[in-house]
Design an enzyme around this catalytic site. Structure first.
Site, mmCIF file in Angstrom:
data_model
loop_
_atom_site.group_PDB
_atom_site.id
_atom_site.type_symbol
_atom_site.label_atom_id
_atom_site.label_comp_id
_atom_site.label_asym_id
_atom_site.label_seq_id
_atom_site.Cartn_x
_atom_site.Cartn_y
_atom_site.Cartn_z
ATOM 1 N N CYS A 132 0.806 -1.225 0.000
ATOM 2 C CA CYS A 132 0.000 0.000 0.000
ATOM 3 C C CYS A 132 0.845 1.284 0.000
ATOM 4 O O CYS A 132 0.479 2.272 -0.644
ATOM 5 C CB CYS A 132 -0.971 -0.004 1.179
ATOM 6 S SG CYS A 132 -0.325 -0.761 2.669
ATOM 7 N N HIS A 245 -2.585 6.117 4.628
ATOM 8 C CA HIS A 245 -1.157 6.274 4.885
ATOM 9 C C HIS A 245 -0.719 7.645 4.358
ATOM 10 O O HIS A 245 -1.162 8.076 3.294
ATOM 11 C CB HIS A 245 -0.347 5.201 4.155
ATOM 12 C CG HIS A 245 -0.587 3.802 4.644
ATOM 13 N ND1 HIS A 245 -1.243 3.493 5.818
ATOM 14 C CD2 HIS A 245 -0.216 2.605 4.093
ATOM 15 C CE1 HIS A 245 -1.279 2.178 5.972
ATOM 16 N NE2 HIS A 245 -0.669 1.618 4.943
HETATM 17 N N1 LIG Z 1 -4.814 -3.771 5.246
HETATM 18 C C1 LIG Z 1 -4.190 -3.196 4.242
HETATM 19 O O1 LIG Z 1 -4.133 -1.944 4.119
HETATM 20 C C2 LIG Z 1 -3.523 -4.007 3.197
HETATM 21 C C3 LIG Z 1 -3.031 -3.357 2.073
HETATM 22 C C4 LIG Z 1 -2.417 -4.120 1.096
HETATM 23 C C5 LIG Z 1 -2.309 -5.468 1.258
HETATM 24 N N2 LIG Z 1 -2.801 -6.086 2.377
HETATM 25 C C6 LIG Z 1 -2.685 -7.539 2.479
HETATM 26 O O2 LIG Z 1 -3.975 -8.125 2.405
HETATM 27 C C7 LIG Z 1 -4.006 -9.318 3.207
HETATM 28 C C8 LIG Z 1 -5.160 -9.267 4.192
HETATM 29 O O3 LIG Z 1 -5.076 -8.099 4.963
HETATM 30 P P1 LIG Z 1 -6.280 -7.565 5.884
HETATM 31 O O4 LIG Z 1 -5.813 -6.273 6.365
HETATM 32 O O5 LIG Z 1 -7.589 -7.655 5.170
HETATM 33 O O6 LIG Z 1 -6.267 -8.635 7.105
HETATM 34 P P2 LIG Z 1 -7.447 -9.123 8.084
HETATM 35 O O7 LIG Z 1 -8.447 -8.049 8.292
HETATM 36 O O8 LIG Z 1 -6.751 -9.696 9.257
HETATM 37 O O9 LIG Z 1 -8.177 -10.309 7.262
HETATM 38 C C9 LIG Z 1 -7.537 -11.535 6.989
HETATM 39 C C10 LIG Z 1 -8.403 -12.378 6.069
HETATM 40 O O10 LIG Z 1 -7.671 -13.570 5.741
HETATM 41 C C11 LIG Z 1 -8.503 -14.702 6.008
HETATM 42 N N3 LIG Z 1 -7.723 -15.868 6.401
HETATM 43 C C12 LIG Z 1 -6.904 -15.997 7.467
HETATM 44 N N4 LIG Z 1 -6.415 -17.270 7.537
HETATM 45 C C13 LIG Z 1 -6.963 -17.929 6.482
HETATM 46 C C14 LIG Z 1 -6.873 -19.268 6.012
HETATM 47 N N5 LIG Z 1 -6.127 -20.184 6.646
HETATM 48 N N6 LIG Z 1 -7.566 -19.620 4.902
HETATM 49 C C15 LIG Z 1 -8.340 -18.698 4.256
HETATM 50 N N7 LIG Z 1 -8.477 -17.423 4.661
HETATM 51 C C16 LIG Z 1 -7.790 -17.038 5.765
HETATM 52 C C17 LIG Z 1 -9.387 -14.245 7.145
HETATM 53 O O11 LIG Z 1 -10.516 -15.114 7.210
HETATM 54 P P3 LIG Z 1 -11.214 -15.473 8.627
HETATM 55 O O12 LIG Z 1 -12.098 -14.307 8.950
HETATM 56 O O13 LIG Z 1 -11.978 -16.709 8.298
HETATM 57 O O14 LIG Z 1 -10.118 -15.691 9.621
HETATM 58 C C18 LIG Z 1 -9.717 -12.827 6.704
HETATM 59 O O15 LIG Z 1 -10.731 -12.852 5.713
HETATM 60 C C19 LIG Z 1 -2.614 -9.433 3.834
HETATM 61 O O16 LIG Z 1 -1.819 -10.239 2.997
HETATM 62 C C20 LIG Z 1 -2.105 -8.010 3.789
HETATM 63 O O17 LIG Z 1 -0.693 -7.955 3.765
HETATM 64 C C21 LIG Z 1 -3.416 -5.383 3.340
#
Ligand SMILES: NC(=O)c1ccc[n+]([C@@H]2O[C@H](COP(=O)([O-])OP(=O)(O)OC[C@H]3O[C@@H](n4cnc5c(N)ncnc54)[C@H](OP(=O)(O)O)[C@@H]3O)[C@@H](O)[C@H]2O)c1
Length: 356
Positions: A132, A245
């Site tokens: 991001c 950010h």
């Molecule tokens: N947040 C940001 O600004 C941002 C920006 C760019 C990239 N990212 C990337 O996007 C990804 C997710 O970020 P987030 O911020 O959305 O995190 P988050 O709110 O913690 O959500 C994580 C997601 O992953 C799922 N998950 C976890 N373990 C899993 C498994 N074993 N099998 C299938 N699904 C699983 C969770 O499902 P459950 O609810 O079932 O646990 C939930 O839907 C990360 O790789 C992060 O680096 C985030």
């Protein structure tokens, strides 16, 4: 868009902060979604959520869940992407992955929609969405690269807690409540309390002294901008902001550039808005950028530490969940549809020469 057949779209990590933003962005745009398949961990399987104009049951992300999927938007962390993106691609889906798992793989395009969309052409089923912080910087650096050239970049980030995910948002909220109630602040997601603090540690420390987040900004910027030798350094800081950010950026250019010239260059980039009027206290703010798809830039001024008018300094802000993740992913999906590149290159119909 040339290909208007509705596509089957999977959202992996659909219950997460990015996954939910992905569903919102898909709903806002004219993307030709037929079926939407929501996938998450076994913990969430069976729950229903509102998406695509109806109630959709969440399924468990397994290899077979990608049968019949055209585009799979992944945001469930690097381990899931490593394990399941190749499975999805093997079943004919094209993955747009938000994790860092594939970004630096030389066979995987790493793309910001308005910077290097042509890099999508040769994809083999996995495409990476940049980090991001890199995402919001790349369109601005592109403008300088294409006009005055870039000698060196120094960027310091002020990153919101939503960049860490749902648990970090809850942790900041909990610490603010604890402070108001005179109770002890509990830190579980971050190594120190994030409320009323600034933590110069995002992701793990590397042997070179940088954090992994800082090094992503270095290496991903070089790949996206096609400047493999770009001199760029970064300090990445987590701050108690919920969404968006902010970045303080100093660029040494090859040719001289004035602030007025830089503002014109930045304002000409699609999806970039210049907000820069010190007399009315107008400059980009995290709270204003939250919920918007654009990248905002302001505080443009000559960096007087660099001779000959070759230094420019500015402040860049964008919503990390939208342009920094979901919006760019959907824009890449739109670019694939427009160009007829939804399928991996080796799975596309061969071009037939028109008869002479
Ligand atoms: N947040 C940001 O600004 C941002 C920006 C760019 C990239 N990212 C990337 O996007 C990804 C997710 O970020 P987030 O911020 O959305 O995190 P988050 O709110 O913690 O959500 C994580 C997601 O992953 C799922 N998950 C976890 N373990 C899993 C498994 N074993 N099998 C299938 N699904 C699983 C969770 O499902 P459950 O609810 O079932 O646990 C939930 O839907 C990360 O790789 C992060 O680096 C985030």
């Amino acid at each position: 868009m040339t290909q208007l057949n509705p596509l089957s779209v999977a959202v992996v990590g659909a219950t997460g902060v990015v996954g939910r933003t992905m569903l919102r962005v898909l709903g806002e745009r004219a993307f030709p979604v037929g079926e939407v398949r929501l996938l998450a961990s076994a913990r969430s399987a069976g729950r229903t959520v509102q998406a695509n104009g109806g109630s959709v049951t969440i399924g468990e992300a397994t290899p077979d869940a990608f049968e019949g999927v055209d585009i799979a938007l992944f945001s469930a962390g690097g381990d899931i992407s490593k394990a399941l993106a190749p499975e999805a691609a093997a079943r004919g889906a094209t993955v747009i992955d938000n994790s860092s798992a594939w970004r630096m793989d030389p066979n995987v395009p790493l793309v910001v929609s308005q910077v290097n969309p042509e890099d999508l052409q040769d994809h083999e089923g996995i495409i990476a969405n940049p980090n991001c912080s890199t995402m919001q910087l790349a369109p601005i650096l592109m403008a300088l690269r294409d006009s005055v050239g870039i000698e060196r970049v120094v960027v310091d980030t002020y990153q919101s807690v939503s960049g860490t995910g749902a648990d970090a948002i809850a942790e900041l909220e909990g610490q603010i409540r604890a402070h108001v109630d005179g109770e002890q602040k509990v830190a579980a997601v971050y190594p120190h309390p994030i409320a009323f603090n600034a933590l110069p540690e995002i992701d793990v420390f590397l042997e070179n002294g940088y954090t992994k987040e800082e090094w992503k900004i270095v290496t991903e910027s070089r790949k996206i901008l096609h400047l493999p030798d770009l001199r760029i350094s970064c300090t990445a800081v987590r701050v108690p902001v919920f969404v968006s950010h902010s970045e303080a950026v100093h660029v040494e250019t090859i040719q001289p550039v004035t602030p007025d010239h830089a503002r014109r260059l930045f304002g000409a980039v699609p999806g970039v808005i210049v907000q820069d009027d010190p007399s009315t206290h107008e400059y980009p703010l995290a709270t204003d950028a939250a919920g918007r798809d654009e990248v905002f830039v302001g505080r443009v001024r000559q960096d007087r530490s660099i001779p000959d008018g070759r230094g420019i300094a500015f402040w860049v802000v964008s919503d990390n969940l939208r342009k920094g993740a979901a919006t760019n992913a959907v824009e890449l999906a739109e670019a694939l549809v427009e160009r007829g590149w939804v399928r991996a290159r080796s799975r596309r119909e061969p071009l037939v020469e028109a008869p002479a």
